[in-house]
Design a protein around this motif. Sequence first.
Motif, PDB file in Angstrom:
ATOM      1  N   ARG A 191      20.723 -56.425  48.555  1.00  0.00           N
ATOM      2  CA  ARG A 191      21.648 -56.587  49.686  1.00  0.00           C
ATOM      3  C   ARG A 191      22.137 -58.032  49.728  1.00  0.00           C
ATOM      4  O   ARG A 191      21.725 -58.808  50.567  1.00  0.00           O
ATOM      5  N   LYS A 192      22.998 -58.390  48.786  1.00  0.00           N
ATOM      6  CA  LYS A 192      23.423 -59.783  48.651  1.00  0.00           C
ATOM      7  C   LYS A 192      24.229 -60.243  49.848  1.00  0.00           C
ATOM      8  O   LYS A 192      24.205 -61.401  50.222  1.00  0.00           O
ATOM      9  N   SER A 231      14.446 -61.876  52.873  1.00  0.00           N
ATOM     10  CA  SER A 231      14.531 -62.192  51.448  1.00  0.00           C
ATOM     11  C   SER A 231      14.182 -60.970  50.598  1.00  0.00           C
ATOM     12  O   SER A 231      14.751 -60.786  49.521  1.00  0.00           O
ATOM     13  N   ILE A 282      17.346 -58.971  50.435  1.00  0.00           N
ATOM     14  CA  ILE A 282      18.325 -59.599  49.545  1.00  0.00           C
ATOM     15  C   ILE A 282      17.901 -59.372  48.092  1.00  0.00           C
ATOM     16  O   ILE A 282      18.711 -59.018  47.235  1.00  0.00           O
ATOM     17  N   GLY A 295      22.399 -62.136  52.406  1.00  0.00           N
ATOM     18  CA  GLY A 295      22.109 -63.515  52.041  1.00  0.00           C
ATOM     19  C   GLY A 295      23.284 -64.417  52.312  1.00  0.00           C
ATOM     20  O   GLY A 295      23.138 -65.536  52.807  1.00  0.00           O
ATOM     21  N   GLU A 296      24.495 -63.936  51.998  1.00  0.00           N
ATOM     22  CA  GLU A 296      25.674 -64.753  52.232  1.00  0.00           C
ATOM     23  C   GLU A 296      25.860 -65.012  53.721  1.00  0.00           C
ATOM     24  O   GLU A 296      26.166 -66.129  54.133  1.00  0.00           O
ATOM     25  N   VAL A 301      13.895 -65.912  47.702  1.00  0.00           N
ATOM     26  CA  VAL A 301      14.599 -64.780  47.082  1.00  0.00           C
ATOM     27  C   VAL A 301      14.382 -64.681  45.566  1.00  0.00           C
ATOM     28  O   VAL A 301      14.052 -63.597  45.077  1.00  0.00           O
TER      29      VAL A 301
END
Lengths: 231, 523
Positions: free
Chosen positions: B355-356, B348, B351, B359-360, B413
């Motif tokens: 660094r999205k 988290s 993210i 997360g996806e 997050v």
Amino acid sequence: MLRLNALDIRKGEFRLSGTADIKAGARVAVIGPSGAGKSTLLEAIAGFQPLDSGKILWRSDDLTARAPGKRPIAMLFQDGNLFPHLTVAQNAGLGINPNRKLTPDEMKTVEVAISRVGLSGMEGRKPAELSGGQQSRAALARVLVQQRDLLLLDEPFAALGPALKAEMLDLVKEIVAERNITLLMVSHDPDDARRITDEVLLIAEGKLHPPAPTADTLDNPPAALREYLGT
Amino acid sequence: MARSAQPITLPVVAIWPGTCAALGVALLVLGTLVAVALRADDLSGFAAADWAALRFTLVQACLSAFLSVALAIPVAKALARRRFFGRRVLITLLGAPFILPVIVAILGLLAVFGRSGWMSDLLGLAGLPPVQIYGLHGVVIAHVFFNLPLATRLILQGWQEIPAERFRLAAQLNAGPRAMWQLTEAPMLRQVVPGTAAVIFAICLSSFAVALTLGGGPKATTIELAIYQAFHFDFDLGRAAMLSGVQLVLTVVAAFLALKASSSEGFGAGLDRAVIRWDGKGTCARIIDGFWIAAAALFLMLPLLAVLISGLPGLVSLPASVWGATWVSLQVAALSTVFLLCVALPLSASIALGRKRLGEVAGILGLAASPLVIGTGLFVMVYPYIDPFLLALPVTALVNMVMALPFALRILVPRMRQVLHHNARLALALDMNGRTFWRRVLLPRCRAQIGFAAGLTAALSLGDLGVIALFADPEVATLPLQVYRLMGAYRMEAAQGAALLLFVISMGAFWILDRGGRLHAEA
């Protein structure tokens, strides 16, 4: 001397460029219209805003590529100058070394700094238990123990009332004089600039102008400043 | 102002531990898939029973999603525009089924809707035959029980995000119910309903425990259940692997659709604020809203009440096996919570630092990963070398961690992003290193969220009846599995007592961890 040599900063449409030399021990107000880049300039000097080109030198050291924490700079931001979950003493102690436990001697230094800013007896309080002015004092205690050559103020006292703000600026003036610290502060208020600085650095229309004496500049403002001051 | 041009979040802590954690989870989920795929025989082996399982899986998931959403719309509407005593409690209770062990809810539903349950008794008084809960409608009732609250929360959130000005404007225009619908409600529902339905559809696709207890037989078997049966009764690894492949395609597609269709988050704050509206003052509207609120409350509370009432007698004379299982369950939950923190905290932070993509990836994997598929894959991988039964507990803990991960990330997050945003500059200016930042700033500042995520994981793990059923030998059982075994042995009083114990322990674990995180935590 702090030398801002052929700086060039771009952020989308925004641009700021120019050269300025600031004498060691000087007290300088950064003035200019809203959005001109006063905060951006301070962030660039502190290492939070990368330069597109140019160099930042202190004495003869090139700071340009150094990480923020490795520069001889202490900075106070508009907000978030204290960790809300740490006490006054812990917050100030971070200025000596945030990565390890402090020695008894260092604790003593912290205590002295806290009493210097007038917060004796409040070492164990957390920021939420302090008034706005006391929070500013706690942040200044940290600046004291940091023992950096330069102090950058990005309007940390903006939320205080006029009397309290004047009090804080006087304290800053005393501290920088005692420790021979070079001061750069963003200012919106010509009175603040007159109160503690001897030089002003004007930023307008994307240009950084060389420093000029505060009183002269504010009494006979150049065209770029006149509109902003409304004189 | 120049201030608005904040620098992007500064990398005050290292990104790579989070990347490693994400890779580890991906490796676990995808690695087990590869193992499964290599074992799977060709799809021509897809027998009639497998087609039936596929059909049943899709039909029950569609029905469950449709009914949950259709019923949630009037309930959410009533909750949005009424203020009444107990409203807050009711809305909090809507979050409870999320951490309610499935097997506990099933015993509650059986006590209410079962052959000899309260409902049948009532019908019997009127001379009607008892209700039949086993089969498709039992599975759907259980799914609606679990997902109606979720749907209600999501739709209620949609209602509360409609700007108050719009209701004011509609009232000013003297909009009747029809115009009000067109001006305010229809656009919101068009936005919220597809995502909600897709999420519930995806959840119901991998239904195992519900199908295991209320379904079964050729007519009511989900694919997850078919995997278990292929594995457990026939020890046909090829077929289990082939079914796992099918399940995987289903869940990945559904998870993808769900993520595409939904943007809102399930843990929205401020749900206890009633929307001020100028319509619905009439008696008729009041009666309708009252009916929906009462009906939903009864539907959700009666089974829980039944667990309490029917469990108490059994609680005093629990067999020793139940206490043993309780100890096992506590160990698994503790291990699972530790795993979760080791993965979710660095992940988290990464993210939150921008660094999205990580997360996806974690979100898709968490939603798509089926416990039974991971279990099958791990079994296939390890059984040539070690006795898989030895690994039953660690594997269960690991799988529980993967299941809880997407929810933990949703909790952690946003807070991490906030803390990093507020404190990163100061920390960097002070030359604070990453490890110190974790210890002195990030962990203390995120304590409440860490406690919440840990509590959720512990409760989910305690209540999970999935992969353990695959692996456990007759000697070892977690508490949910023990409840199931007692049910299977027709020892209903002991099962109900153990279910009550399980209920108390999972809620207690959640409460202690969540509470512990918030204790003395500064805002």
